[in-house]
Write a protein that holds these residues in place. Structure first.
Motif, PDB file in Angstrom:
ATOM      1  N   LEU A   1      -0.283  -5.716   1.376  1.00 25.63           N
ATOM      2  CA  LEU A   1       0.809  -4.806   1.761  1.00 25.63           C
ATOM      3  C   LEU A   1       0.468  -3.382   1.307  1.00 25.63           C
ATOM      4  O   LEU A   1       1.327  -2.672   0.788  1.00 25.63           O
ATOM      5  CB  LEU A   1       2.137  -5.262   1.148  1.00 25.63           C
ATOM      6  CG  LEU A   1       2.683  -6.600   1.649  1.00 25.63           C
ATOM      7  CD1 LEU A   1       3.923  -7.007   0.870  1.00 25.63           C
ATOM      8  CD2 LEU A   1       3.004  -6.544   3.140  1.00 25.63           C
ATOM      9  N   GLY A   2      -0.799  -3.021   1.448  1.00 29.62           N
ATOM     10  CA  GLY A   2      -1.185  -1.641   1.129  1.00 29.62           C
ATOM     11  C   GLY A   2      -1.897  -1.514  -0.204  1.00 29.62           C
ATOM     12  O   GLY A   2      -2.148  -2.518  -0.887  1.00 29.62           O
TER      13      GLY A   2
ATOM     14  N   ALA B   1       2.063 -12.713   1.319  1.00 27.19           N
ATOM     15  CA  ALA B   1       1.828 -11.413   0.694  1.00 27.19           C
ATOM     16  C   ALA B   1       1.067 -11.678  -0.607  1.00 27.19           C
ATOM     17  O   ALA B   1       1.631 -12.120  -1.597  1.00 27.19           O
ATOM     18  CB  ALA B   1       3.154 -10.705   0.419  1.00 27.19           C
ATOM     19  N   ASP B   2      -0.235 -11.414  -0.550  1.00 27.72           N
ATOM     20  CA  ASP B   2      -1.142 -11.811  -1.628  1.00 27.72           C
ATOM     21  C   ASP B   2      -1.602 -10.568  -2.385  1.00 27.72           C
ATOM     22  O   ASP B   2      -2.403  -9.776  -1.877  1.00 27.72           O
ATOM     23  CB  ASP B   2      -2.331 -12.547  -0.976  1.00 27.72           C
ATOM     24  CG  ASP B   2      -3.394 -12.931  -1.986  1.00 27.72           C
ATOM     25  OD1 ASP B   2      -3.203 -12.687  -3.188  1.00 27.72           O
ATOM     26  OD2 ASP B   2      -4.428 -13.478  -1.547  1.00 27.72           O
ATOM     27  N   GLU B   3      -1.092 -10.437  -3.593  1.00 25.83           N
ATOM     28  CA  GLU B   3      -1.362  -9.205  -4.360  1.00 25.83           C
ATOM     29  C   GLU B   3      -2.847  -9.048  -4.694  1.00 25.83           C
ATOM     30  O   GLU B   3      -3.289  -7.934  -4.992  1.00 25.83           O
ATOM     31  CB  GLU B   3      -0.507  -9.152  -5.637  1.00 25.83           C
ATOM     32  CG  GLU B   3      -0.812 -10.205  -6.696  1.00 25.83           C
ATOM     33  CD  GLU B   3      -0.017 -11.497  -6.492  1.00 25.83           C
ATOM     34  OE1 GLU B   3       0.650 -11.646  -5.443  1.00 25.83           O
ATOM     35  OE2 GLU B   3      -0.084 -12.369  -7.376  1.00 25.83           O
TER      36      GLU B   3
ATOM     37  N   VAL C   1      -4.711  -6.462  -2.517  1.00 21.42           N
ATOM     38  CA  VAL C   1      -4.201  -5.095  -2.507  1.00 21.42           C
ATOM     39  C   VAL C   1      -5.277  -4.125  -2.005  1.00 21.42           C
ATOM     40  O   VAL C   1      -6.422  -4.171  -2.442  1.00 21.42           O
ATOM     41  CB  VAL C   1      -3.658  -4.706  -3.913  1.00 21.42           C
ATOM     42  CG1 VAL C   1      -4.740  -4.646  -4.952  1.00 21.42           C
ATOM     43  CG2 VAL C   1      -2.876  -3.417  -3.874  1.00 21.42           C
TER      44      VAL C   1
ATOM     45  N   LEU D   1       3.446  -3.630  -5.217  1.00 23.07           N
ATOM     46  CA  LEU D   1       4.873  -3.370  -5.009  1.00 23.07           C
ATOM     47  C   LEU D   1       5.701  -4.339  -5.847  1.00 23.07           C
ATOM     48  O   LEU D   1       5.264  -5.461  -6.107  1.00 23.07           O
ATOM     49  CB  LEU D   1       5.222  -3.572  -3.529  1.00 23.07           C
ATOM     50  CG  LEU D   1       4.340  -2.849  -2.511  1.00 23.07           C
ATOM     51  CD1 LEU D   1       4.727  -3.260  -1.084  1.00 23.07           C
ATOM     52  CD2 LEU D   1       4.453  -1.339  -2.678  1.00 23.07           C
TER      53      LEU D   1
ATOM     54  N   ARG E   1      -1.060  -0.270  -3.114  1.00 26.77           N
ATOM     55  CA  ARG E   1      -0.331  -0.279  -4.391  1.00 26.77           C
ATOM     56  C   ARG E   1       0.333  -1.637  -4.588  1.00 26.77           C
ATOM     57  O   ARG E   1       0.729  -2.276  -3.621  1.00 26.77           O
ATOM     58  CB  ARG E   1       0.747   0.826  -4.393  1.00 26.77           C
ATOM     59  CG  ARG E   1       0.181   2.233  -4.461  1.00 26.77           C
ATOM     60  CD  ARG E   1       1.201   3.257  -4.046  1.00 26.77           C
ATOM     61  NE  ARG E   1       1.443   3.214  -2.621  1.00 26.77           N
ATOM     62  CZ  ARG E   1       0.704   3.896  -1.720  1.00 26.77           C
ATOM     63  NH1 ARG E   1      -0.269   4.684  -2.121  1.00 26.77           N
ATOM     64  NH2 ARG E   1       0.961   3.781  -0.436  1.00 26.77           N
TER      65      ARG E   1
ATOM     66  N   ALA F   1       8.282  -5.522  -1.792  1.00 31.11           N
ATOM     67  CA  ALA F   1       7.315  -6.278  -0.991  1.00 31.11           C
ATOM     68  C   ALA F   1       8.024  -7.081   0.102  1.00 31.11           C
ATOM     69  O   ALA F   1       7.530  -7.157   1.237  1.00 31.11           O
ATOM     70  CB  ALA F   1       6.503  -7.209  -1.898  1.00 31.11           C
TER      71      ALA F   1
ATOM     72  N   GLY G   1       5.816 -13.471  -3.804  1.00 32.61           N
ATOM     73  CA  GLY G   1       5.775 -14.054  -5.144  1.00 32.61           C
ATOM     74  C   GLY G   1       6.703 -13.346  -6.127  1.00 32.61           C
ATOM     75  O   GLY G   1       7.330 -12.343  -5.806  1.00 32.61           O
ATOM     76  N   PRO G   2       6.779 -13.884  -7.359  1.00 33.32           N
ATOM     77  CA  PRO G   2       7.620 -13.281  -8.399  1.00 33.32           C
ATOM     78  C   PRO G   2       6.903 -12.100  -9.066  1.00 33.32           C
ATOM     79  O   PRO G   2       5.754 -11.800  -8.715  1.00 33.32           O
ATOM     80  CB  PRO G   2       7.807 -14.427  -9.385  1.00 33.32           C
ATOM     81  CG  PRO G   2       6.534 -15.206  -9.268  1.00 33.32           C
ATOM     82  CD  PRO G   2       6.075 -15.079  -7.840  1.00 33.32           C
ATOM     83  N   GLU G   3       7.553 -11.483 -10.047  1.00 28.73           N
ATOM     84  CA  GLU G   3       6.945 -10.316 -10.714  1.00 28.73           C
ATOM     85  C   GLU G   3       5.576 -10.668 -11.305  1.00 28.73           C
ATOM     86  O   GLU G   3       4.684  -9.834 -11.363  1.00 28.73           O
ATOM     87  CB  GLU G   3       7.879  -9.758 -11.797  1.00 28.73           C
ATOM     88  CG  GLU G   3       9.159  -9.127 -11.242  1.00 28.73           C
ATOM     89  CD  GLU G   3       8.915  -8.034 -10.190  1.00 28.73           C
ATOM     90  OE1 GLU G   3       7.829  -7.412 -10.177  1.00 28.73           O
ATOM     91  OE2 GLU G   3       9.810  -7.816  -9.363  1.00 28.73           O
ATOM     92  N   GLY G   4       5.414 -11.915 -11.733  1.00 30.98           N
ATOM     93  CA  GLY G   4       4.131 -12.326 -12.323  1.00 30.98           C
ATOM     94  C   GLY G   4       3.072 -12.694 -11.287  1.00 30.98           C
ATOM     95  O   GLY G   4       1.946 -13.045 -11.654  1.00 30.98           O
TER      96      GLY G   4
HETATM   97  N1  SAM Z   1       1.883  -9.394 -11.304  1.00 30.74           N
HETATM   98  C1  SAM Z   1       1.170  -9.198 -10.080  1.00 30.74           C
HETATM   99  C2  SAM Z   1      -0.093  -8.366 -10.297  1.00 30.74           C
HETATM  100  O1  SAM Z   1      -0.066  -7.551 -11.201  1.00 30.74           O
HETATM  101  O2  SAM Z   1      -1.024  -8.536  -9.527  1.00 30.74           O
HETATM  102  C3  SAM Z   1       2.045  -8.466  -9.072  1.00 30.74           C
HETATM  103  C4  SAM Z   1       3.149  -9.259  -8.471  1.00 30.74           C
HETATM  104  S1  SAM Z   1       4.142  -8.288  -7.350  1.00 30.74           S
HETATM  105  C5  SAM Z   1       5.128  -7.409  -8.480  1.00 30.74           C
HETATM  106  C6  SAM Z   1       5.273  -9.443  -6.658  1.00 30.74           C
HETATM  107  C7  SAM Z   1       4.877  -9.995  -5.302  1.00 30.74           C
HETATM  108  O3  SAM Z   1       4.948  -8.978  -4.315  1.00 30.74           O
HETATM  109  C8  SAM Z   1       3.474 -10.539  -5.178  1.00 30.74           C
HETATM  110  O4  SAM Z   1       3.360 -11.861  -5.636  1.00 30.74           O
HETATM  111  C9  SAM Z   1       3.194 -10.410  -3.686  1.00 30.74           C
HETATM  112  O5  SAM Z   1       3.755 -11.495  -2.970  1.00 30.74           O
HETATM  113  C10 SAM Z   1       3.929  -9.148  -3.334  1.00 30.74           C
HETATM  114  N2  SAM Z   1       3.091  -7.941  -3.369  1.00 30.74           N
HETATM  115  C11 SAM Z   1       3.312  -6.813  -4.087  1.00 30.74           C
HETATM  116  N3  SAM Z   1       2.400  -5.857  -3.786  1.00 30.74           N
HETATM  117  C12 SAM Z   1       1.584  -6.376  -2.846  1.00 30.74           C
HETATM  118  C13 SAM Z   1       0.464  -5.865  -2.110  1.00 30.74           C
HETATM  119  N4  SAM Z   1       0.011  -4.625  -2.267  1.00 30.74           N
HETATM  120  N5  SAM Z   1      -0.134  -6.687  -1.221  1.00 30.74           N
HETATM  121  C14 SAM Z   1       0.310  -7.951  -1.018  1.00 30.74           C
HETATM  122  N6  SAM Z   1       1.383  -8.476  -1.670  1.00 30.74           N
HETATM  123  C15 SAM Z   1       2.008  -7.704  -2.571  1.00 30.74           C
END
Ligand code: SAM
Length: 243
Positions: A215-216, A167-169, A172, A220, A218, A225, A191-194
């Motif tokens: 994961l869409g 799950a790679d933010e 997004v 999460l 937004r 997530a 991943g973590p919050e960061g």
């Molecule tokens: N601090 C990061 C940022 O602002 O980009 C966000 C981290 S998110 C709170 C925590 C984890 O949730 C991410 O590392 C990822 O694994 C997953 N995650 C959250 N939203 C996601 C999305 N839309 N697509 C893919 N992974 C997501």
């Protein structure tokens, strides 16, 4: 004899005619809190032998004995899906473990990443949450919760055949699907919050088993997530599919 409404996890083997000794906590719960008496029925599972009907053979303040009377259900294993996640705040980490057990993860692996806040987790407490979730949701299997370990070390010995749904933010909003992916062994990585660090991203991208997904549209929270990714995987490749 009362109806068996209570489902209890025990470590002891279960089988025809098997006697199951109770520890003080279990005796307190069954006889002190739930007020069961000799002859009353319970349902037991141990994560290995399916679900068994049993009745109270002996009840005491600090112990007791249950006697298996017959198998109610055979062991139902979840698909071969692991959840790897970086622990966050205590209540949210508990939530992730509980939902992973309910949603059908076979193994739960907490990992330290570059931006993980939590230095340690109580593995025994998290394992107890997984057991409680299985008790509540009627599961006959309990996923193992592994000890916290560095993500880098886990990846060093990663099995060739197990794919990783990352799950790679940074993706997004990208339109992605699991259609056409093989069902075989998988793991989900959250991943973590960061989020993930640049070196971690480079490492993950270099692994042939890794499939990065969005994961869409937004961002999460990590606990959301984890639930979203487990749902996505189960619906596309897991045991939610028809047939
Ligand atoms: N601090 C990061 C940022 O602002 O980009 C966000 C981290 S998110 C709170 C925590 C984890 O949730 C991410 O590392 C990822 O694994 C997953 N995650 C959250 N939203 C996601 C999305 N839309 N697509 C893919 N992974 C997501």
């Amino acid at each position: 004899m009362s109806d068996a409404k209570i489902r209890l996890f025990v470590e002891h083997p279960l089988g025809p005619g098997q006697s199951v000794p109770l520890n003080a906590d279990q005796a307190h719960y069954l006889f002190g809190v739930m007020r069961l008496a000799p002859g009353d029925a319970v349902r037991l599972f141990n994560g290995r032998d399916g679900e068994w009907r049993a009745e109270v053979a002996a009840a005491g303040k600090r112990g007791g004995i249950l006697a298996c009377t017959g198998q109610a259900r055979s062991l139902q294993l979840p698909p071969d899906l692991w959840l790897i996640f970086a622990p966050i705040k205590k209540a949210r980490t508990d939530f992730i473990v509980e939902k992973a057990a309910e949603l059908g993860a076979a193994r739960i692996l907490p990992v330290q990443t570059a931006f993980t806040n939590s230095e340690r987790v109580r593995q025994d407490r998290l394992q107890a949450h997984a057991i409680e979730a299985a008790e509540q949701c009627g599961g006959t299997f309990v996923p193992e919760v592994a000890e916290l370990q560095p993500l880098a070390r886990l990846l060093d010995s990663w099995p060739e055949a197990r794919r990783i749904l990352w799950a790679d933010e940074s993706r997004v909003g990208a339109a992605e699907t699991l259609a056409g992916q093989p069902p075989g062994p998988w793991a989900i990585l959250i991943g973590p919050e960061g989020g993930f660090s640049d070196p971690e991203r480079t490492r993950l991208r270099a692994l042939p088993q890794v499939l990065p997904i969005s994961l869409g549209p937004r961002i999460l929270r990590a606990d959301t997530a984890a639930v979203a990714a487990l749902t996505l995987w189960q619906a596309a490749l897991g045991d939610w599919r028809a047939g």
